[in-house]
Design an enzyme around this catalytic site. Structure first.
Site, PDB file in Angstrom:
ATOM      1  N   GLU A   1      56.616  21.651  45.361  1.00  0.00           N
ATOM      2  CA  GLU A   1      55.394  22.196  46.133  1.00  0.00           C
ATOM      3  C   GLU A   1      54.800  21.028  47.056  1.00  0.00           C
ATOM      4  OE1 GLU A   1      54.768  25.362  46.613  1.00  0.00           O
ATOM      5  OE2 GLU A   1      56.471  25.959  45.147  1.00  0.00           O
TER       6      GLU A   1
ATOM      7  N   GLY B   1      46.580  41.557  33.683  1.00  0.00           N
ATOM      8  CA  GLY B   1      45.901  40.713  32.876  1.00  0.00           C
ATOM      9  C   GLY B   1      45.414  39.559  33.241  1.00  0.00           C
TER      10      GLY B   1
ATOM     11  N   LYS C   1      41.132  42.094  36.504  1.00  0.00           N
ATOM     12  CA  LYS C   1      40.691  42.962  37.530  1.00  0.00           C
ATOM     13  C   LYS C   1      39.628  43.618  36.907  1.00  0.00           C
ATOM     14  CE  LYS C   1      44.976  44.227  38.131  1.00  0.00           C
ATOM     15  NZ  LYS C   1      45.704  43.456  37.353  1.00  0.00           N
ATOM     16  N   THR C   2      40.107  44.590  35.835  1.00  0.00           N
ATOM     17  CA  THR C   2      39.102  45.524  35.362  1.00  0.00           C
ATOM     18  C   THR C   2      37.780  44.656  34.629  1.00  0.00           C
ATOM     19  OG1 THR C   2      41.095  46.769  34.653  1.00  0.00           O
ATOM     20  CG2 THR C   2      38.999  47.453  33.514  1.00  0.00           C
TER      21      THR C   2
HETATM   22  P1  ADP Z   1      43.686  43.608  34.345  1.00  0.00           P
HETATM   23  O1  ADP Z   1      42.888  44.850  34.670  1.00  0.00           O
HETATM   24  O2  ADP Z   1      43.778  42.479  35.517  1.00  0.00           O
HETATM   25  O3  ADP Z   1      45.080  43.866  33.961  1.00  0.00           O
HETATM   26  P2  ADP Z   1      42.013  42.808  32.347  1.00  0.00           P
HETATM   27  O4  ADP Z   1      40.753  42.922  33.142  1.00  0.00           O
HETATM   28  O5  ADP Z   1      42.124  44.198  31.640  1.00  0.00           O
HETATM   29  O6  ADP Z   1      43.220  42.833  33.156  1.00  0.00           O
HETATM   30  O7  ADP Z   1      41.988  41.826  31.455  1.00  0.00           O
HETATM   31  C1  ADP Z   1      42.288  42.088  29.971  1.00  0.00           C
HETATM   32  C2  ADP Z   1      41.475  41.243  29.012  1.00  0.00           C
HETATM   33  O8  ADP Z   1      41.743  39.861  29.258  1.00  0.00           O
HETATM   34  C3  ADP Z   1      40.005  41.025  29.460  1.00  0.00           C
HETATM   35  O9  ADP Z   1      39.533  42.175  28.656  1.00  0.00           O
HETATM   36  C4  ADP Z   1      39.441  39.856  29.100  1.00  0.00           C
HETATM   37  O10 ADP Z   1      39.084  39.664  27.689  1.00  0.00           O
HETATM   38  C5  ADP Z   1      40.775  38.978  29.132  1.00  0.00           C
HETATM   39  N1  ADP Z   1      40.465  38.362  30.454  1.00  0.00           N
HETATM   40  C6  ADP Z   1      41.416  38.568  31.382  1.00  0.00           C
HETATM   41  N2  ADP Z   1      40.972  37.456  32.649  1.00  0.00           N
HETATM   42  C7  ADP Z   1      39.990  36.768  32.259  1.00  0.00           C
HETATM   43  C8  ADP Z   1      39.170  35.906  32.765  1.00  0.00           C
HETATM   44  N3  ADP Z   1      39.508  35.390  33.966  1.00  0.00           N
HETATM   45  N4  ADP Z   1      38.006  35.418  31.867  1.00  0.00           N
HETATM   46  C9  ADP Z   1      38.015  35.722  30.589  1.00  0.00           C
HETATM   47  N5  ADP Z   1      38.677  36.678  30.087  1.00  0.00           N
HETATM   48  C10 ADP Z   1      39.897  37.450  30.548  1.00  0.00           C
HETATM   49 ZN    ZN Z   2      59.662  26.172  48.213  1.00  0.00          ZN
HETATM   50 MG    MG Z   3      43.279  46.768  34.410  1.00  0.00          MG
END
Ligand code: ADP
Ligand code: ZN
Ligand code: MG
Length: 631
Positions: free
Chosen positions: A436, A216, A219-220
């Site tokens: 920290e 979340g 990355k995608t």
């Molecule tokens: P991952 O692939 O890392 O598990 P995703 O890219 O699928 O995460 O993220 C899921 C959703 O969360 C995205 O479609 C977006 O709506 C939201 N999201 C996650 N990170 C961000 C970000 N940095 N900025 C804006 N939206 C984000």
């Molecule tokens: Zn520590």
């Molecule tokens: Mg993903």
């Protein structure tokens, strides 16, 4: 390029096909009956009847078409008859007792029997069933592909979803935070947009970029944004999709995928969740390993086979960077690694803003407050928070999302799986901030510790926060003084907690383990204790070098007790040094902790500014090899 074989909607497809077949056949049978009907109109008569008519001079004309006779009588009526194929018409008539004279009065016309209509009429009864069966097979095979059941027909073909560059609307603007990651990826975008510039100067461009980060963290999303920025075709496949029912499918899918991408170059291949195939070999589950291994090997082979001017860049994503096969990380493969962190307060606010774009917000909404209350939330969590808020508002028949909706949604998302562990109370947050800050100050003050690169209290993995330090230069050999400063730095968190709050938490347990192990190694492996002297008592695995003694213990009781006392001396001396540093620089400690409470993450510049204001000179940063100090 069009989207090929999009997934889903097999039902509708089937119905469409079925209807079109039905229409086709209705039309055919209509044609058949109308055309065939015309020829059926004339009365069907026997050859003997025709012969009789010829004899009595009633026949004007006979058209012969193969074995078919079309007879026109004097009174214009028509009839059809059949004769034997083998004998000619005149022969037949003569056989029926028609005289030569009678025949002369009749016009006999012989027509070519190979007319299209003739053949159609004759072959239709045989051909139609065959065509019908073939059609059914064809549609069935299409069905099977669509439903993704038996892969017998698609074997090997890549299942990648291709996104047309013109349809890719996501850009870096849609990704909040992750500044470092975006910077790194901008280079990739630059190359894909303008490869010539780089190739002309002989620059080699990375073939593979690995995005690592918690679920979340976007990355995608970020990979899609790269495609959107670069405006090139984007081949998207999930690691698990390589591996399916049949052995060997994964490898051939990889081959197809890369071939397709090369054809469309410049292009991006995105392999999501690559740990599904790229897990360290020999780790984890048994069965199905071969298949995964073959797939992984094929990926490696393809990436090694890339020409530098192939202009295909492979981006992969994983939230399990720790289990990846080292072969994937070798130079020339995924040698660019990009960490995506959980968002800090400012990033969270930015993400909330992005997802609030399409939602009508009431005037009382204050996203800053929401961002403050959601430490540990990932981008995906914040996305669903906004969404939950909108759902709540809609359910209560309101047209705007109010602050109260959002606050209630925080809890809702928090209760979601595994989130609770990331969230700390204000008290915990304060302790973590001081902890920290303690690590960081000790590292900055002691001469032989590495400089601080980044301090954060945003939870990462199981650790409460982390302090990242960079060694000034890459070293193979470490000095005793460096180890001692390292241990002091590890204890910085523990010492701070004791100093500020008068108590310790379970937070530093990992710090203590790491530093005790280090201290013990100094004594038993590296000859760094004067009491034990220059002798290695333990090997690298921590087991006694000379084998256990008679009583099963690795060392004699006397040796063991010397080791213990040396380790504890090193530890308590390091602790005293940390204590000294922190007491002396208490103001700096407070300032860094306060800043952390506020912004949660301090990059090097911000951190340096704070300590400089309190009389600590930041160390120069030169080399880029991250070492992370957790807890
Ligand atoms: P991952 O692939 O890392 O598990 P995703 O890219 O699928 O995460 O993220 C899921 C959703 O969360 C995205 O479609 C977006 O709506 C939201 N999201 C996650 N990170 C961000 C970000 N940095 N900025 C804006 N939206 C984000
Ligand atoms: Zn520590
Ligand atoms: Mg993903």
């Amino acid at each position: 390029m069009k989207k090929k074989k999009g997934p889903g909607k097999p039902g509708i497809n089937f119905l469409q096909h079925f209807l079109s077949i039905l229409v086709f056949f209705v039309l055919l049978s209509f044609l058949y009956t109308t055309f065939g009907g015309e020829q059926n109109k004339p009365e069907e008569v026997s050859v003997s009847w025709v012969a009789q008519q010829v004899r009595s001079g009633e026949v004007e004309k006979i058209i012969v078409q193969g074995d078919k006779l079309s007879v026109t009588l004097a009174d214009e009526t028509e009839a059809v008859a059949k004769k034997e194929r083998e004998s000619s018409l005149s022969e037949t008539l003569v056989n029926y007792g028609v005289s030569q004279d009678d025949l002369e009065n009749v016009v006999i016309e012989v027509k070519n029997e190979s007319g299209f209509g003739y053949w159609l009429m004759n072959l239709a009864p045989i051909l139609f069933p065959i065509i019908f069966i073939l059609l059914i097979f064809w549609f069935l095979s299409r069905q099977v592909k669509g439903a993704g059941g038996m892969q017998a027909f698609t074997f090997g073909q890549s299942k990648a979803r291709i996104t047309d560059p013109s349809k890719q609307k996501i850009t870096f603007k849609d990704v909040a935070g992750n500044r470092e990651a975006k910077q790194e990826l901008e280079e990739v975008v630059d190359f894909l947009r303008n490869p010539k510039k780089f190739l002309d100067i002989g620059a080699e461009i990375p073939k593979g970029v690995l995005l690592m980060g918690d679920p979340g963290t976007g990355k995608t999303l970020l990979a899609r944004a790269v495609a959107g920025e670069a405006k090139v075709p984007f081949f998207h496949l999930s690691g698990s999709e390589f591996v399916e029912m049949f052995v060997g499918v994964g490898a051939s899918r990889v081959r197809d995928l890369f071939a397709m991408a090369k054809k469309a170059s410049p292009s991006i291949i995105f392999i999501d969740e690559i740990d599904a195939v790229g897990r360290s070999r020999g780790v984890g589950t048994g069965g199905g390993n071969d298949e995964r291994e073959q797939t992984l090997n094929q990926i490696l082979v393809e990436m090694d086979g890339f020409d530098p001017n192939e202009k295909v860049i492979v981006i992969a994503a994983t939230n399990r960077g720790d289990v990846l096969d080292p072969a994937l990380l070798r130079p020339g493969r995924f040698d660019r690694r990009v960490m995506l962190d959980l968002p800090d307060r400012r990033d969270r606010e930015e993400i909330l803003n992005i997802h609030a774009r399409k939602k009508p917000l009431a005037e009382d909404v204050n996203l800053v407050v929401i961002a403050e209350r959601t430490p540990g939330f990932s981008g995906a969590d914040l996305y669903s928070l906004m969404n939950e808020g909108a759902i709540l508002a809609a359910r209560e028949e309101r047209t705007q999302v109010s602050q109260f909706d959002l606050i209630r949604s925080i809890e809702k998302v928090m209760i979601g799986p595994e989130r609770k562990s990331h969230l700390f109370s204000p008290e915990e947050k304060r302790i973590t901030a001081y902890h920290e800050a303690g690590h960081a100050i000790v590292a900055s003050v002691l001469p032989d510790a590495d400089p601080v690169h980044k301090v954060s209290i945003v939870a990462r993995g199981r650790a409460g926060g982390y302090t990242m330090k960079l060694p000034l230069e890459e070293k193979k050999l470490q000095k005793r003084a460096e180890f001692l400063d390292d241990i002091a730095m590890s204890l910085g968190g523990y010492v701070t907690e004791k100093m500020i709050f008068g108590d310790v938490t379970t937070g530093p347990s990992n710090d203590l383990q790491v530093s005790s192990r280090l201290a013990r190694s100094m004594v038993t492996k590296w000859g760094m204790s004067d009491l034990i002297g220059p002798i290695a008592l333990e090997g690298n695995d921590g087991r006694a070098l000379f084998g256990p003694g008679v009583d099963g213990r690795p060392h004699s009781e006397r040796t063991e007790s010397i080791i213990d006392s040396e380790v504890s001396r090193i530890m308590s001396e390091a602790m005293a040094r940390a204590q000294m540093v922190l007491t002396e620089h208490r103001k700096a400690l407070d300032a860094v902790a306060e800043a952390l409470l506020d912004v949660e993450t301090l990059e090097q510049d911000a951190y340096d500014t704070i300590i400089r204001a309190h009389g600590i000179h930041p160390k120069k940063r030169e080399k880029k090899e991250d070492a992370v100090k957790k807890d």
